[in-house]
Design an enzyme around this catalytic site. Structure first.
Site, PDB file in Angstrom:
ATOM      1  CG  HIS A  46      13.212  20.790 154.386  1.00  0.00           C
ATOM      2  ND1 HIS A  46      12.200  20.331 155.193  1.00  0.00           N
ATOM      3  CD2 HIS A  46      13.421  22.068 154.742  1.00  0.00           C
ATOM      4  CE1 HIS A  46      11.830  21.281 156.021  1.00  0.00           C
ATOM      5  NE2 HIS A  46      12.557  22.345 155.772  1.00  0.00           N
TER       6      HIS A  46
ATOM      7  NE  ARG B 237       3.253   8.565 145.036  1.00  0.00           N
ATOM      8  CZ  ARG B 237       2.685   9.453 144.208  1.00  0.00           C
ATOM      9  NH1 ARG B 237       2.182  10.576 144.696  1.00  0.00           N
ATOM     10  NH2 ARG B 237       2.623   9.215 142.918  1.00  0.00           N
TER      11      ARG B 237
ATOM     12  NE  ARG C 114       1.881   3.563 146.588  1.00  0.00           N
ATOM     13  CZ  ARG C 114       2.464   4.290 145.636  1.00  0.00           C
ATOM     14  NH1 ARG C 114       1.982   4.283 144.423  1.00  0.00           N
ATOM     15  NH2 ARG C 114       3.508   5.029 145.901  1.00  0.00           N
TER      16      ARG C 114
ATOM     17  CD  GLU D 112       2.301   0.746 140.348  1.00  0.00           C
ATOM     18  OE1 GLU D 112       2.566   1.937 140.121  1.00  0.00           O
ATOM     19  OE2 GLU D 112       2.393   0.243 141.487  1.00  0.00           O
TER      20      GLU D 112
ATOM     21  CG  ASN E 222       3.063   8.632 137.798  1.00  0.00           C
ATOM     22  OD1 ASN E 222       2.369   9.206 136.984  1.00  0.00           O
ATOM     23  ND2 ASN E 222       3.102   8.968 139.068  1.00  0.00           N
ATOM     24  CG  ASP E 223       5.747   2.847 138.390  1.00  0.00           C
ATOM     25  OD1 ASP E 223       6.884   3.113 137.970  1.00  0.00           O
ATOM     26  OD2 ASP E 223       5.427   2.940 139.585  1.00  0.00           O
TER      27      ASP E 223
ATOM     28  NE  ARG F 106       7.852   7.356 138.113  1.00  0.00           N
ATOM     29  CZ  ARG F 106       6.996   6.972 139.047  1.00  0.00           C
ATOM     30  NH1 ARG F 106       6.423   5.787 138.985  1.00  0.00           N
ATOM     31  NH2 ARG F 106       6.669   7.765 140.024  1.00  0.00           N
TER      32      ARG F 106
ATOM     33  CB  CYS G  90      -3.751   7.342 141.835  1.00  0.00           C
ATOM     34  SG  CYS G  90      -2.716   5.883 141.763  1.00  0.00           S
TER      35      CYS G  90
HETATM   36  C1  PEP Z   1       2.120   5.571 139.517  1.00  0.00           C
HETATM   37  O1  PEP Z   1       3.013   4.755 139.261  1.00  0.00           O
HETATM   38  O2  PEP Z   1       1.413   6.125 138.647  1.00  0.00           O
HETATM   39  C2  PEP Z   1       1.852   5.957 140.912  1.00  0.00           C
HETATM   40  C3  PEP Z   1       0.818   6.712 141.230  1.00  0.00           C
HETATM   41  O3  PEP Z   1       2.725   5.547 141.847  1.00  0.00           O
HETATM   42  P1  PEP Z   1       4.182   6.192 142.095  1.00  0.00           P
HETATM   43  O4  PEP Z   1       4.243   7.475 141.292  1.00  0.00           O
HETATM   44  O5  PEP Z   1       4.243   6.420 143.566  1.00  0.00           O
HETATM   45  O6  PEP Z   1       5.080   5.125 141.607  1.00  0.00           O
HETATM   46 MG    MG Z   2       3.910   3.507 140.790  1.00  0.00          MG
END
Ligand code: PEP
Ligand code: MG
Length: 591
Positions: free
Chosen positions: A198, A305, A341, A440, A463-464, A474, A511
C-alpha cells in the site's frame, strides 16, 4: 541534539523515484510493550473477555469510519484493503482463538491478542509470495488496532504533521494514509513492504520518493533526524554528514532539472531524427493511475494488468463491476488505445476464492491463461466485461502466458460463443476487437511464425521471457546476477518474434521492464519494434533518447550485437557506444 551513527546508509526497495532530503516524522512504533498479566479468578477472566469484545467492536467502528473516508476520497485500492481488514476482524476463528487464549492461559486480553496474532502470523513467515506477505501485514495491523483499543492508547495520527516531513514507519496502512495532508508529507520510508504494498502505491500516486523493505529503519531513526531518501535506487541515508548532504543536494538538483527538461518532451513526437516513429505507451495496474499517464506523454495504455481487481478481496469481481472499470479506463484514454490483459494469476494467490491444489512450482504451474482455461467461468465473466467495454473506444485484448496454438484456438472458441450471446441479447460490442498474445514463454517465441497467423498483435513480456529462457527465477536474489536482458539467446528470440510478426503483417509491442531501459533502446529500435509500453515515469526519458538516435545507427548497433557472444560483451559495447554518442542522455540514468 542528534544522536546515533552519522551517515548510516540503508538499502531497501525503491518504489517511487526521486530524491528528497528532510526531517523525519517517526510514526507508530512496530511493537507495543505489553506486560503479561496472569488472571486469578473467573470473574477477572470474564472481564478480560468483555474488554476484548468491546475493543473488537470499537476496532470495527474505527475501520468503518476509515472506509467512509477512503471512499469519499475515491481511493479504491485502499478500500479493498480496509475491506480485507474488516473481514479479518469478523473472522470467527481468530475471535475464538483469542477468547480461548484468555480463558485457557488465564492472561489479560491485550497479551492474548498479541499471542494469538503472533501464532497466526508465524504461518506466513516462510512464504515468499508478495501477495500473501501483505496479508500478514494486515493481520498485524488488526492485532495492533485491537490492542490499542483494549489499552486505550492511540496510534499516532499522520494528520498531526504540520511541517514538511518524511514519514518513517514500520508500515503504513490505508487507515494511516487516509487522513494525511499531502502538502506536508514529502516522502515515505518503511521497514516492510514491496513493490505492490500500500505504501508503494500511495507514494507513486502522490509522486513522492519512497523506499520500502528497509527492515529496521524505525530502529535506526529518531524523530526529527535529517535523512536522505533516494527512491530511484532504493537508498536511505540517516543523519548524513556535510559532505554527503552536499553531494546529494547536487544530485537532487540535477534530478529535478532533468525532470523539468524531460517535461519539454511531453508533446513532441516519439520519433528518431530520420523519421522512424514508435508509439510509447504506459503500463498501468490501477484505475486510479490511468488519468496521470497522459501527463507523462503516453500515447495510450500498452498493458493494463487486471490482477489487482481480483486481489485483496474474498469474492470475485462481477461482470458489471469489471465492465464499469474497463469502460472508465477506455473512455479516460480515448482516442488513444488501451490494451487490457486478462487475468495473470498463479494458484497460490487464489486461495481465498478457489480450492486449487498446492503447487511445488507455481511459476511453472496453473498460472494465467492456464488457470483461466480451467476456471472457464471466471474467464468468461472477464471476457464478457471486456467485450462490452470494447464498444466505448479502442480496446485491445491481451492474453498472458501463451505456450502454443491450442490455447489460442480455445480462447477464440470461447470468444466466438460470447460474441454470439451478446449479439443475440442485443448488447453492443466491437465485433472485430483486436486480440493479441503475450510472447513470454520460449515455446511461443520459437513458433512465433505460426502464432502470428492467428492473432492481431504480439506483446513481448521480457520479465517472464528472460526468466524462462535463462531459467532464472525473476524474484530470486541469489541468481539475479544471471538475469540479463542482453543475453544473446534473449536477443535472438526477440529478433525472431519481431521478424515473424512482420512477415505476417502484425505489429509487436514490448511491455516488460526491458522496454523502459534506455540502454536497450537502440537494439529494440534497430530490430524494428513497433511500440514500447513501460512504467509511465520512464516514457519521457525514452522519448528524449529516441529523438537523438537515428534508425540507421540503431540498425548498425544490431549488426554488431549479432556478432557478440556474451551478455557481458554486448553490455560493455552498448554502454561504451551510448556514453560516447549520447553523454547527455546517459546522465539521466546516472550511469
Ligand atoms: C512480463 O512478463 O514481461 C510482463 C509484462 O508481465 P508480468 O510482469 O505481469 O508478468
Ligand atoms: Mg509476464
Amino acid at each position: 541534539m542528534e544522536t546515533g551513527q552519522q551517515n548510516l546508509l540503508l538499502r531497501g526497495i525503491g518504489v517511487s523515484p526521486g530524491i528528497i532530503i528532510g526531517k523525519t516524522f517517526l510514526f507508530a512504533p512496530d511493537d507495543i510493550e505489553i506486560p503479561v498479566i496472569t488472571l486469578s479468578s473467573k470473574a477477572e477472566i470474564n472481564r478480560e473477555v468483555d474488554r476484548f469484545k468491546q475493543a473488537l467492536e470499537k476496532s470495527r467502528d474505527n475501520l468503518r469510519a476509515v472506509r467512509k473516508e477512503v471512499e469519499r476520497k475515491k481511493q479504491k485500492e485502499a478500500r479493498y484493503i480496509i475491506d480485507a481488514q474488516l473481514l479479518i476482524l469478523e473472522d470467527k476463528l481468530l475471535v475464538e482463538s483469542i477468547i480461548r487464549t484468555i480463558r485457557d492461559k488465564g492472561i489479560d486480553a491485550a497479551s492474548a491478542v498479541k499471542e494469538a496474532i503472533r501464532h497466526l502470523s508465524r504461518s506466513f513467515d516462510d512464504v515468499s509470495d508478495e501477495y500473501l506477505k501483505e496479508r500478514k501485514t494486515e493481520l498485524d495491523y488488526i492485532g495492533e488496532r485491537i490492542i490499542r483499543n483494549i489499552l486505550g492508547t492511540k496510534r499516532h495520527d499522520l494528520a498531526a504533521i504540520r511541517e514538511p516531513s518524511i514519514v518513517v514507519a514500520h508500515d503504513l496502512s490505508p487507515a494511516d494514509t487516509a487522513n494525511l495532508d499531502t502538502s506536508v508529507v514529502i516522502g515515505f520510508v518503511t521497514n516492510t513492504g514491496g513493490k505492490t504494498s500500500h505504501t508503494a502505491i500511495m507514494a507513486r500516486a502522490l509522486e513522492i520518493p519512497s523506499v520500502v523493505g528497509l527492515e529496521k529503519v524505525t530502529k535506526e531513526v529518531q524523530n526529527g533526524d535529517v535523512i536522505i531518501v533516494d527512491g530511484t535506487i532504493g537508498v536511505v541515508i540517516i543523519r548524513p554528514n556535510a559532505e554527503t548532504l552536499r553531494s546529494y543536494s547536487e544530485k537532487k538538483q540535477m534530478y529535478e532539472q532533468l525532470k523539468q527538461e524531460l517535461f519539454q518532451y511531453k508533446d513532441l513526437p516519439a520519433e528518431t531524427p530520420d523519421g522512424y516513429h514508435i508509439r510509447l505507451l504506459a503500463n498501468v495496474e490501477l484505475v486510479e493511475e490511468v488519468a496521470a499517464i497522459l501527463e507523462h506523454g503516453a500515447e495510450g495504455i500498452g498493458l493494463y494488468r487486471t490482477e489487482f481487481l481480483y486481489l485483496n478481496r474474498k469474492d470475485l469481481p462481477s461482470e458489471e463491476e469489471q465492465f464499469g472499470i474497463y469502460k472508465k479506463v477506455i473512455k479516460t484514454i480515448a482516442p488513444y488505445p488501451v490494451t487490457i490483459r486478462t487475468l495473470d494469476l498463479g494458484g497460490d494467490k487464489f486461495l481465498s476464492h478457489l480450492d486449487l491444489v498446492e503447487e511445488m512450482n507455481p511459476v511453472l504451474g496453473l498460472r494465467a491463461i492456464r488457470l483461466c482455461l480451467k476456471e472457464v467461468n471466471i474467464f468468461k465473466t472477464q471476457l464478457r466485461a471486456l467485450l462490452r467495454a470494447s464498444a466505448f473506444g479502442e480496446l485491445k485484448m491481451l492474453f498472458p502466458m501463451i505456450s502454443g496454438m491450442q490455447e489460442i484456438y480455445q480462447i477464440k472458441e470461447i470468444l466466438h460463443e460470447l460474441k454470439r450471446d451478446l449479439k443475440h441479447a442485443g448488447i453492443p460490442f466491437n465485433p472485430s476487437v483486436q486480440i493479441g498474445i503475450m510472447i513470454e514463454i520460449p515455446s511461443a517465441a520459437a513458433i512465433a511464425d505460426l502464432l502470428a497467423g492467428e492473432v492481431d498483435f504480439f506483446s513481448i513480456g521480457t520479465n517472464d521471457l528472460i526468466q524462462y529462457t535463462l531459467a532464472i527465477d525473476r524474484v530470486n536474489e541469489h541468481v539475479s546476477y544471471l538475469y540479463n536482458p542482453l543475453h544473446p539467446s534473449v536477443i535472438r528470440l526477440i529478433k525472431n518474434i519481431i521478424e515473424s510478426a512482420h512477415r505476417n503483417g502484425i505489429e509487436v509491442v514490448m511491455c516488460g521492464e526491458m522496454a523502459g531501459e534506455p540502454l536497450y533502446l537502440p537494439i529494440l529500435l534497430g530490430m524494428g519494434i513497433d511500440e514500447l509500453s513501460m512504467n509511465p515515469l520512464c516514457i519521457l526519458k525514452i522519448k528524449k533518447i529516441m529523438r537523438s538516435i537515428s534508425y540507421r545507427e540503431s540498425r548498425d548497433f544490431v549488426t554488431t550485437v549479432d556478432c557478440l557472444k556474451t551478455a557481458e560483451e554486448i553490455e560493455a559495447f552498448m554502454k561504451l557506444e551510448m556514453k560516447k554518442r549520447f553523454p547527455a542522455a546517459f546522465d539521466i540514468n546516472g550511469s
